[in-house]
Design a protein around this motif. Structure first.
Motif, short mmCIF file in Angstrom:
data_model
loop_
_atom_site.label_atom_id
_atom_site.label_comp_id
_atom_site.label_asym_id
_atom_site.label_seq_id
_atom_site.Cartn_x
_atom_site.Cartn_y
_atom_site.Cartn_z
N PRO A 1 5.40 -0.88 -0.85
CA PRO A 1 4.06 -0.28 -0.91
C PRO A 1 3.93 0.99 -0.07
CG PRO A 1 3.90 -2.65 -0.66
CD PRO A 1 5.34 -2.31 -0.48
N SER A 2 4.54 1.00 1.11
CA SER A 2 4.42 2.19 1.98
C SER A 2 5.10 3.40 1.33
CB SER A 2 5.05 1.90 3.35
OG SER A 2 6.41 1.55 3.22
N ASP A 3 6.22 3.17 0.62
CA ASP A 3 6.90 4.27 -0.08
C ASP A 3 6.03 4.84 -1.19
OD1 ASP A 3 9.43 3.89 1.36
OD2 ASP A 3 9.62 2.06 0.18
N VAL A 4 5.34 3.95 -1.91
CA VAL A 4 4.48 4.39 -3.00
C VAL A 4 3.30 5.18 -2.45
CG1 VAL A 4 2.90 3.57 -4.80
CG2 VAL A 4 5.18 2.57 -4.60
N PHE B 1 6.63 -6.79 -4.51
CA PHE B 1 6.37 -5.43 -4.97
C PHE B 1 7.69 -4.66 -5.10
CE2 PHE B 1 5.00 -1.03 -4.74
CZ PHE B 1 3.79 -1.02 -5.42
N ARG B 2 8.55 -4.79 -4.09
CA ARG B 2 9.83 -4.08 -4.11
C ARG B 2 10.73 -4.61 -5.22
NH1 ARG B 2 12.49 -0.83 -0.63
NH2 ARG B 2 10.85 -1.08 0.96
N SER B 3 10.68 -5.92 -5.48
CA SER B 3 11.54 -6.49 -6.51
C SER B 3 11.20 -5.96 -7.90
CB SER B 3 11.43 -8.02 -6.50
OG SER B 3 10.16 -8.45 -6.99
N VAL B 4 9.96 -5.54 -8.09
CA VAL B 4 9.53 -5.01 -9.39
C VAL B 4 9.70 -3.50 -9.45
CG1 VAL B 4 7.56 -4.67 -10.94
CG2 VAL B 4 7.95 -6.91 -9.86
N HIS B 5 9.24 -2.81 -8.41
CA HIS B 5 9.21 -1.33 -8.45
C HIS B 5 10.43 -0.69 -7.82
CE1 HIS B 5 5.14 -1.34 -10.02
NE2 HIS B 5 4.77 -2.19 -9.07
N GLY B 6 11.20 -1.44 -7.05
CA GLY B 6 12.37 -0.85 -6.40
C GLY B 6 12.07 -0.17 -5.10
N VAL B 7 10.79 -0.04 -4.76
CA VAL B 7 10.35 0.56 -3.50
C VAL B 7 9.19 -0.27 -2.96
CG1 VAL B 7 11.07 2.92 -4.09
CG2 VAL B 7 8.78 2.12 -4.72
N LEU C 1 -3.81 -3.58 2.90
CA LEU C 1 -2.66 -4.22 2.27
C LEU C 1 -2.76 -5.75 2.28
CD1 LEU C 1 -0.16 -3.30 0.80
CD2 LEU C 1 1.15 -3.52 2.93
N LEU C 2 -3.24 -6.34 3.35
CA LEU C 2 -3.36 -7.80 3.40
C LEU C 2 -4.36 -8.29 2.36
CD1 LEU C 2 -2.63 -10.51 4.59
CD2 LEU C 2 -4.35 -10.15 6.37
N ALA C 3 -5.45 -7.56 2.19
CA ALA C 3 -6.45 -7.94 1.19
C ALA C 3 -5.86 -7.86 -0.22
CB ALA C 3 -7.68 -7.03 1.30
N ILE C 4 -5.04 -6.85 -0.46
CA ILE C 4 -4.38 -6.73 -1.78
C ILE C 4 -3.42 -7.89 -1.98
CG2 ILE C 4 -2.83 -5.32 -3.18
CD1 ILE C 4 -3.94 -2.85 -1.74
N ALA C 5 -2.65 -8.22 -0.93
CA ALA C 5 -1.70 -9.32 -1.02
C ALA C 5 -2.40 -10.62 -1.37
CB ALA C 5 -0.93 -9.46 0.31
#
Length: 288
Positions: free
Chosen positions: A97-100, A89-95, A70-74
């Motif tokens: 990364p861990s939820d996805v 991520f949450r502001s766009v998808h509503g959830v 996740l840090l590398a993706i960030a």
């Protein structure tokens, strides 16, 4: 302008994981960052910065689903921490990364935009171009949030707080175009983000050498060219629709572009309850 916007979208798509210098890109496209941002937000219905964020998070969702670190993706998408990336991520998808990763979604994709100009010619815009020497806007100013649709209650409250005698005093001070009492918006966010703050001034235009009377705020306006759009009808809807039409119809069809500076509304005539009005929208422009 339409071609420049599509080239902008293509460039963003090719550099989603890089820092994007909009100013340099605008110069290479033969325009200015100010005009490019304003036209983008007007036509896309969102600030350019918001579109970039949505596209990055749309593409980043695939990396998240593939369970990369996740840090590398960030870091790849320009965020210095997993916390900052997760908020975006949450502001766009509503959830988050861990939820996805756990549920596979839901994901809200932002499609790549494509701008097209449809010219129907149904509505002629009543416009004039005028060169004005330097002048001064004087009156009472306040910081208010930008509201795209309907009356702005913060502006209404500001105007209502001024005594009737003050409106009359200001009107007597007016001695140059635009004439009469004016509604001035200055220091506007180039992305025209709804909710962002701007300076609103209720006042009049005076010549550059007119002294500023006590208790009044002033905005100095340099010499330049202005596009003046006349509008008549239900207020403020007719003014807001005219604003929108400058971006969708007038600027794409004419060799002019916005330059930094205040936008000015001169109310020429109005009904007693201000439900209808005749007004002029003054926008600072330069040759494209």
């Amino acid at each position: 302008m339409i071609s420049a916007l599509n080239q902008l979208v293509d460039f963003i798509e090719e550099h989603l994981t890089e820092e994007i210098d909009i100013e340099d890109l605008a110069v290479s496209l033969g325009t200015t960052e100010y005009h490019l941002r304003r036209m983008f937000s007007s036509l896309a219905g969102m600030p350019l910065s918001e579109y970039v964020r949505r596209r990055r998070m749309t593409v980043a969702a695939t990396d998240v689903l593939e369970r990369g670190e996740l840090l590398a993706i960030a870091v790849r998408y320009g965020y210095g921490s997993t916390e900052a990336f997760s908020r975006a991520f949450r502001s766009v998808h509503g959830v988050g990364p861990s939820d996805v990763r756990r549920d596979g979604g839901p994901l809200r994709a932002q499609p790549q935009l494509r701008f097209r100009l449809t010219v129907e010619g149904k509505t002629a815009m009543n416009t004039r171009i005028t060169d004005r020497p330097a002048f001064r806007l004087i009156g009472h100013s306040v910081r208010v949030p930008l509201i795209h649709h309907g009356p702005n209650p913060h502006i209404q409250a500001h105007i209502a707080s001024l005594p009737a005698a003050e409106h009359a005093r200001l009107k007597e001070l007016s001695n140059t175009e635009p004439e009469g009492l004016l509604q001035v918006s200055a220091d506007v966010d180039p992305d025209y983000t709804e909710g962002s703050e701007l300076t609103y001034l209720h006042g009049v235009a005076v010549t550059e050498r007119t002294p500023v009377h006590g208790g009044l705020d002033a905005i100095e306006v340099p010499a330049g060219t202005w596009a003046v759009f006349r509008a008549e009808g239900a207020y403020p809807e007719v003014l807001q629709s005219t604003w929108a039409s400058t971006a969708t119809d007038w600027f794409p069809s004419n060799p002019w572009r916005l330059r930094p500076g205040p936008s000015i509304v001169a109310v020429l005539d109005r009904s007693a309850d201000f439900s209808t009005a005749s007004c002029e929208l003054w926008l600072p422009v330069e040759r494209a």
